[in-house]
Design a protein around this motif. Sequence first.
Motif, PDB file in Angstrom:
ATOM      1  N   ALA A 113      14.221 -37.219  23.028  1.00  0.00           N
ATOM      2  CA  ALA A 113      13.121 -37.097  23.990  1.00  0.00           C
ATOM      3  C   ALA A 113      12.143 -36.009  23.574  1.00  0.00           C
ATOM      4  CB  ALA A 113      13.678 -36.806  25.378  1.00  0.00           C
ATOM      5  N   ALA A 114      12.679 -34.857  23.145  1.00  0.00           N
ATOM      6  CA  ALA A 114      11.797 -33.751  22.759  1.00  0.00           C
ATOM      7  C   ALA A 114      10.974 -34.104  21.525  1.00  0.00           C
ATOM      8  CB  ALA A 114      12.620 -32.495  22.509  1.00  0.00           C
ATOM      9  N   THR A 116      10.284 -37.102  20.272  1.00  0.00           N
ATOM     10  CA  THR A 116       9.345 -38.189  20.556  1.00  0.00           C
ATOM     11  C   THR A 116       8.122 -37.643  21.276  1.00  0.00           C
ATOM     12  OG1 THR A 116      11.130 -39.820  20.659  1.00  0.00           O
ATOM     13  CG2 THR A 116       9.051 -40.393  21.749  1.00  0.00           C
ATOM     14  N   GLY A 117       8.347 -36.715  22.208  1.00  0.00           N
ATOM     15  CA  GLY A 117       7.224 -36.098  22.903  1.00  0.00           C
ATOM     16  C   GLY A 117       6.317 -35.342  21.960  1.00  0.00           C
ATOM     17  N   VAL A 118       6.900 -34.556  21.053  1.00  0.00           N
ATOM     18  CA  VAL A 118       6.102 -33.796  20.093  1.00  0.00           C
ATOM     19  C   VAL A 118       5.314 -34.735  19.188  1.00  0.00           C
ATOM     20  CG1 VAL A 118       6.241 -32.275  18.087  1.00  0.00           C
ATOM     21  CG2 VAL A 118       7.580 -31.764  20.133  1.00  0.00           C
ATOM     22  N   GLY A 120       4.192 -37.467  19.926  1.00  0.00           N
ATOM     23  CA  GLY A 120       3.099 -38.010  20.718  1.00  0.00           C
ATOM     24  C   GLY A 120       2.113 -36.964  21.194  1.00  0.00           C
ATOM     25  N   ARG A 122       2.832 -34.121  22.928  1.00  0.00           N
ATOM     26  CA  ARG A 122       3.178 -33.419  24.165  1.00  0.00           C
ATOM     27  C   ARG A 122       3.915 -32.118  23.860  1.00  0.00           C
ATOM     28  NH1 ARG A 122       3.905 -38.773  25.092  1.00  0.00           N
ATOM     29  NH2 ARG A 122       6.142 -38.764  24.721  1.00  0.00           N
ATOM     30  N   ALA A 124       6.636 -29.116  23.791  1.00  0.00           N
ATOM     31  CA  ALA A 124       8.093 -29.014  23.885  1.00  0.00           C
ATOM     32  C   ALA A 124       8.540 -27.838  23.041  1.00  0.00           C
ATOM     33  CB  ALA A 124       8.775 -30.292  23.405  1.00  0.00           C
ATOM     34  N   SER A 142      16.605 -28.146  24.299  1.00  0.00           N
ATOM     35  CA  SER A 142      15.180 -28.465  24.315  1.00  0.00           C
ATOM     36  C   SER A 142      14.591 -28.227  25.689  1.00  0.00           C
ATOM     37  CB  SER A 142      14.945 -29.926  23.892  1.00  0.00           C
ATOM     38  OG  SER A 142      15.555 -30.815  24.801  1.00  0.00           O
ATOM     39  N   LEU A 144      11.082 -29.317  27.785  1.00  0.00           N
ATOM     40  CA  LEU A 144       9.874 -30.130  27.785  1.00  0.00           C
ATOM     41  C   LEU A 144       8.744 -29.391  28.491  1.00  0.00           C
ATOM     42  CD1 LEU A 144      11.452 -33.623  28.542  1.00  0.00           C
ATOM     43  CD2 LEU A 144      11.074 -32.495  26.343  1.00  0.00           C
ATOM     44  N   ASP A 146       7.323 -29.790  31.217  1.00  0.00           N
ATOM     45  CA  ASP A 146       7.487 -29.532  32.644  1.00  0.00           C
ATOM     46  C   ASP A 146       8.523 -28.455  32.938  1.00  0.00           C
ATOM     47  OD1 ASP A 146       9.847 -30.809  32.008  1.00  0.00           O
ATOM     48  OD2 ASP A 146       9.557 -32.515  33.368  1.00  0.00           O
TER      49      ASP A 146
END
Length: 388
Positions: A113-114, A116-118, A120, A122, A124, A142, A144, A146
Amino acid sequence: MLNIADTLARWCRAARPFALATVVDVTGSTPLPVGTSVAVDHDGNAAGSISGGCVEGAVYELCRHVLREAGLPRRARFGPSGDDAFAVGLTCGGELDVFVQYVDPTAHAHLAAALTGVAGGRPAAVAQLVEGPGHLLGSTLSVLGDGHASSAGLADGPAGRAVAEEARALLRAGRGGRATVGGDAESCPEPLTVFVHVHAPRPRMLIFGAVDFAAALSETSRFLGYRVTVCDARPVFATPARFPHADEIVIDWPHRYLRRTEVDERTAVCVLTHDAKFDVPLLRLALDLPVGYIGAMGSRRTHEERLRLLREAGVSGGQLARLHSPIGLDLGARTPQETAVSITAEIIARANDATGLPLSRTTGPIHRPPRPGPVPAPGDRYRSPTPR
């Protein structure tokens, strides 16, 4: 790690184990900074680089060894190659400390998740435990954007909470690095050293004055990774057509906009209006804020008059010492594009506590460790104070 986030995210989603080698400490001049990683999977595929070539082969073999063992992490230190042309070492003369660990994505599910966010874009932060009790080495956690934290190997106890809070603080500050937590009865009896990788939102570049210099500065700042805002009270000048590289164009009095927007210690404020009716209230407010850089354009005569007006407005000598005016480094710049380079060069030098002198006239390491700075308190974002 985050330099290869897209590849690691793909491997995690495919539940493909890999060995991860990360530069966790450097001494002297090294090709790439701390936090840079190389990863190798079971098929021998490699992603990333940590030295630009000098020690890649040795690190690759160390990763293959860790993959075969699928066990405890390994540490290796690489220094100068010396007189032996075939020795494994750094030709640049520095030293780097490499931490290599085995990562099973099924046991580190939060990483997918972390990463994939980076990949994209986002924010983290990912913390690796690089020093501490053997059974915890290689643990990851990790955080995120939020603030939600997930971990592998760090129980939901005092140690995990301490690491999570450190990762959150570094994410807010927009910088990664080593940190030591624990070592006391309240958090964790044994000290733990973690390396925190951070992908933060872009720092802000606030440009006041919709002039030709602002157009060039917005382009240069965008290239350097800033989120660029151009603000001017005159709608005829502040238009998207004139500033295609700005992320945001604001039509408002500069000091009024600065009062209501969010800034932090990475924010750069560049005042290009050289008009006292705009400059004085704006700079009076800006010099009260914990931003990273404040610069103002104008001749030396304009600068002296500006200082006089700011003193009359109650700005202290300590506050005025933060003002970079006339703005920029002495490059002999004349065009808007050259001036933009001059300004951004000064901002880079200021951020790194560097001299701005030619490297041929300085001594010591070329590459410096990141300058430590204050970390905002939990949940804190700086807003302008109420005007006096």
